[in-house]
Write an enzyme that holds these catalytic residues in place. Structure first.
Site: not given
Length: 161
Positions: A28, A86, A96, A127, A134
């Site tokens: 991140e 979280e 993957g 991201n 998602y």
């Protein structure tokens, strides 16, 4: 998808959890943001009143592949708890291979078992690989909501009001 080795973390996994947290911070782009204290984290995860739980994903050889750190929140409108994810992290070299999906599926099962109204999380807007992942799972963004945070001096000041 191949079978994944998933299990609840125990206190003996604390160093692995910390290593994975540092890996997430690197991904991140904020490695300097990790300021956790090992003892404090251990108490909050495994002490008499745990504030969060961790599920670990492991390779066939038993090496850590990733983790999901989560806790319960609550929906007043539904009158039920929810699960808030979280952090979800899979080591870059293992992405993957189904670990992320297996961790999310395990959380979904927990949410159903615990009679939760929802499973939710946040993702950084840059991201794109995670956002696409998602969405492919059926997750929808909550674009009408803006997250607010109070920390540090502002938190201390608010606490004195």
């Amino acid at each position: 998808m191949r079978a994944m080795a998933l299990r609840p973390a125990t206190e003996t996994d604390l160093d692995t959890i910390i290593e994975l947290i540092h890996g997430l911070a690197e991904y991140e782009r904020e490695p300097e943001a990790v300021r956790l204290d090992r003892e404090t984290l251990g108490g909050h995860l495994f002490g008499p009143r745990p504030y969060a739980e961790v599920i670990l994903a492991e390779t066939d050889s038993g090496a850590s592949a990733g983790f999901a750190l989560f806790f319960h929140n609550f929906s007043t409108w539904e009158g039920k708890p929810g699960i808030y994810l979280e952090d979800l992290f899979v080591r870059p070299e293992l992405r993957g291979q189904g670990y992320g999906k297996a961790l999310l599926s395990a959380l979904a099962r927990l949410a159903v078992e615990r009679d939760c109204a929802r499973l939710e999380w946040a993702v950084l807007d840059w991201n794109e690989p995670s956002i696409a992942f998602y969405r492919a799972l059926g997750a929808v963004s909550m674009d009408e909501w803006t997250t607010y945070r109070v920390t540090g001096e502002a938190l201390s000041n608010l606490a004195r009001e």
